[in-house]
Design an enzyme around this catalytic site. Sequence first.
Site, PDB file in Angstrom:
ATOM      1  N   GLU A 122       2.262   3.204  10.592  1.00  0.00           N
ATOM      2  CA  GLU A 122       0.796   3.327  10.549  1.00  0.00           C
ATOM      3  C   GLU A 122       0.293   4.361  11.555  1.00  0.00           C
ATOM      4  O   GLU A 122      -0.699   4.152  12.240  1.00  0.00           O
ATOM      5  CB  GLU A 122       0.139   1.951  10.711  1.00  0.00           C
ATOM      6  CG  GLU A 122       0.680   0.999   9.646  1.00  0.00           C
ATOM      7  CD  GLU A 122      -0.169  -0.214   9.366  1.00  0.00           C
ATOM      8  OE1 GLU A 122      -1.371  -0.172   9.624  1.00  0.00           O
ATOM      9  OE2 GLU A 122       0.399  -1.202   8.878  1.00  0.00           O
TER      10      GLU A 122
ATOM     11  N   GLY B  12      21.632  -7.845  31.023  1.00  0.00           N
ATOM     12  CA  GLY B  12      22.912  -7.183  31.254  1.00  0.00           C
ATOM     13  C   GLY B  12      23.719  -7.100  29.976  1.00  0.00           C
ATOM     14  O   GLY B  12      23.160  -6.905  28.883  1.00  0.00           O
TER      15      GLY B  12
ATOM     16  N   PHE C 287       0.860  -1.179   0.000  1.00  0.00           N
ATOM     17  CA  PHE C 287       0.000   0.000   0.000  1.00  0.00           C
ATOM     18  C   PHE C 287       0.896   1.228   0.000  1.00  0.00           C
ATOM     19  O   PHE C 287       1.729   1.381   0.893  1.00  0.00           O
ATOM     20  CB  PHE C 287      -0.865  -0.053   1.264  1.00  0.00           C
ATOM     21  CG  PHE C 287      -1.905   1.004   1.371  1.00  0.00           C
ATOM     22  CD1 PHE C 287      -2.941   1.096   0.440  1.00  0.00           C
ATOM     23  CD2 PHE C 287      -1.895   1.908   2.423  1.00  0.00           C
ATOM     24  CE1 PHE C 287      -3.926   2.062   0.562  1.00  0.00           C
ATOM     25  CE2 PHE C 287      -2.890   2.868   2.557  1.00  0.00           C
ATOM     26  CZ  PHE C 287      -3.895   2.949   1.622  1.00  0.00           C
ATOM     27  N   GLY C 288       0.768   2.084  -1.014  1.00  0.00           N
ATOM     28  CA  GLY C 288       1.654   3.243  -1.131  1.00  0.00           C
ATOM     29  C   GLY C 288       0.953   4.522  -0.720  1.00  0.00           C
ATOM     30  O   GLY C 288       0.145   5.070  -1.476  1.00  0.00           O
ATOM     31  N   LEU C 289       1.240   4.959   0.492  1.00  0.00           N
ATOM     32  CA  LEU C 289       0.608   6.170   1.001  1.00  0.00           C
ATOM     33  C   LEU C 289       1.673   7.220   1.328  1.00  0.00           C
ATOM     34  O   LEU C 289       1.640   8.344   0.825  1.00  0.00           O
ATOM     35  CB  LEU C 289      -0.216   5.821   2.253  1.00  0.00           C
ATOM     36  CG  LEU C 289      -0.728   7.014   3.056  1.00  0.00           C
ATOM     37  CD1 LEU C 289      -1.782   7.757   2.249  1.00  0.00           C
ATOM     38  CD2 LEU C 289      -1.321   6.549   4.388  1.00  0.00           C
ATOM     39  N   THR C 290       2.634   6.810   2.175  1.00  0.00           N
ATOM     40  CA  THR C 290       3.606   7.775   2.697  1.00  0.00           C
ATOM     41  C   THR C 290       4.487   8.329   1.582  1.00  0.00           C
ATOM     42  O   THR C 290       4.918   7.616   0.687  1.00  0.00           O
ATOM     43  CB  THR C 290       4.481   7.087   3.761  1.00  0.00           C
ATOM     44  OG1 THR C 290       3.627   6.501   4.729  1.00  0.00           O
ATOM     45  CG2 THR C 290       5.395   8.094   4.448  1.00  0.00           C
TER      46      THR C 290
ATOM     47  N   ALA D 193       4.667  13.627   3.085  1.00  0.00           N
ATOM     48  CA  ALA D 193       3.299  13.334   3.519  1.00  0.00           C
ATOM     49  C   ALA D 193       3.187  11.948   4.127  1.00  0.00           C
ATOM     50  O   ALA D 193       3.676  10.977   3.571  1.00  0.00           O
ATOM     51  CB  ALA D 193       2.347  13.416   2.334  1.00  0.00           C
TER      52      ALA D 193
END
Lengths: 259, 375
Positions: free
Chosen positions: B359, B335, B123-126, B130
């Site tokens: 997301e 540790g 899914f290509g949004l970023t 933006a």
Amino acid sequence: MNILVCLKQTFDTEEKITLENGRINEEGVEFVINPYDEYAVEEAIKLKEQFGGEVTVITIGPERAEQALRTAMAMGADKGVIVDIEDLGDNVDEHTIAQVLAATIKEEDLAFDIILCGYMAIDDGSAQVGPRLAELLEIPHISTITKLTIDGNKVTVDKDVEGDVEVIESTLPILVTAQQGLNEPRYPSLPGIMKAKKKPLTRLELDDLDLDEEEIVAKTETIEVFLPPKKQAGKILQGELVDQAKELVHLLRNEAKVI
Amino acid sequence: MNFDLTAEQKMIRKLMRDFAEGEVAPGADERDRTKRFPKEIFEKMADLNLMGLPFPEEYGGGGADTISFAIVVEELSRVCASTGITYSAHISLGCAPIYLFGTEEQKQKYLIPLCQGKTLGAFGLTEPGAGSDAGGTRTKAVKKGDTWVINGSKCFITNASYAKFVSLTALTGEKEITAFIVPTDAEGFTVVDSYHKMGLHSSNTTELVLENVKVTDREILGERGKGYKQFLITLDGGRIGIGAMAVGIAQGAYELALQYAKERVQFGQKISKFQAIQHKLADMAMEIELARLMVYKAAWLKDQGRKFTKEASMCKLYASEVAMRVCNQAVQIHGGYGYMHDYKVERFFRDAKLTEIGEGTSEIQRNIIAREIGC
């Protein structure tokens, strides 16, 4: 081919065993199909894939044992029978289980060409139920098999004998018990899981079976249940080899008392 | 009220525990070092019909619910968060938008191969300017005759190197955002896989470059101008996945820390006998339990067809912050060994950080929750 699998729901192998009032505590425990029985289920499904037919899984246990049957169904078994014998309480041993299984097969008119079991349950570890059931049904049995080939009526198996292999031939109908190495059980697929609930399951109780309670009650008695003693810290012997050997002999004789 | 999982959910948990231990865990450390994408794991998952788990059988899916999806993501992430996020993104960002908004034709063409695992979903949004601020979207689609010509770039896109097509958003007007399903082999479409990441090394994170990529109206996801609304809804579902991933990472790190504390002897006793360590472990156990309950609640609301925006944000926000706290303390309990790759918790620590960012950052989650409670 009509294939029956007898399986038992047992503790997950990673569960820690604790005792409460002299009994094994089942509170909060995860249950699984006994791992050896899982090999039997896998082999049954493979036979079905090869020859066609139907796989019926049978278990004896409380309500929670249904989950084990559903898991076998998710892997590919077609139908199941669960027998609740809680009425018998603790009066149950391998003799009882074999009798109930034989009566169940009779009551349900379950035709069979082959019956598969795990060679033993990882909890009780008696490795008796399979052979006892075969005796009651008057069919041949071969235990601890690591390979199974069926050709017509002829059955050829590799049988594990303490690390060596015996090749044995017999004929159908037969009962075999599965040893590790027989196969690699498949993961149930998602469609298998989603369909499992819809597959037919018969629930029986002791009263539904043609059995005389007195004849099937346990022939053994459990006197005591206890955990193995905590492992003691080991001992590392020091000094000259000759002295170490002498001390070892001394300890084996007088401390460990194995000689 | 019923806190028990259904029989199917229990079997899916058992299956995924066995699958994760048997198929995913063995190479996880090595993959983290070599940054190799475990394609074979997803092929095996496809064989078990898991790649379309929460979608209807008519589209090749498994017909299971969102809680089962959360269980799968948790169990994968418990041993390998890279595998967890790949699966989560495939389902909730790759498959879900097409299932929710696609036309019947698009579902036949795209959703079925996704559910069958023949391609991974992305899914290509970023974009560089933006993310949650959709107003910064610069990728543009201009219509010339029957053709849309897309130009622009996307960043931080999961799975695109293994995807045959990507749903991506582009401006189709002054403020109008439309989502398109674009084949990755289209002329002018480049997928660049060259990020150096803090963690999740064996997941695939890419840049998309689109230079005069041509598509038609048939590639518009659902309807023109609905892109913004679609991705808000898509991300709601995706947050359940990230919440489940965070729970899995936390659970994995916690189990390692508990195990180590019961073995490590200092000052003459196992460090699990020291109250300082016990309290850390008790906090971990408590917070993981709470985070998981919140993930399940959000997933349950979604399964009931009810509104779950607020709960999805809450579960993602809380679980990701729990994952960070738990991994931090898991390293601390180990540790000096905890700082070393062989003890695994440093991988969990690096991987966990993404859950506070992807997301929608924690800050965006708080904005959403604030809006939902009426601020």
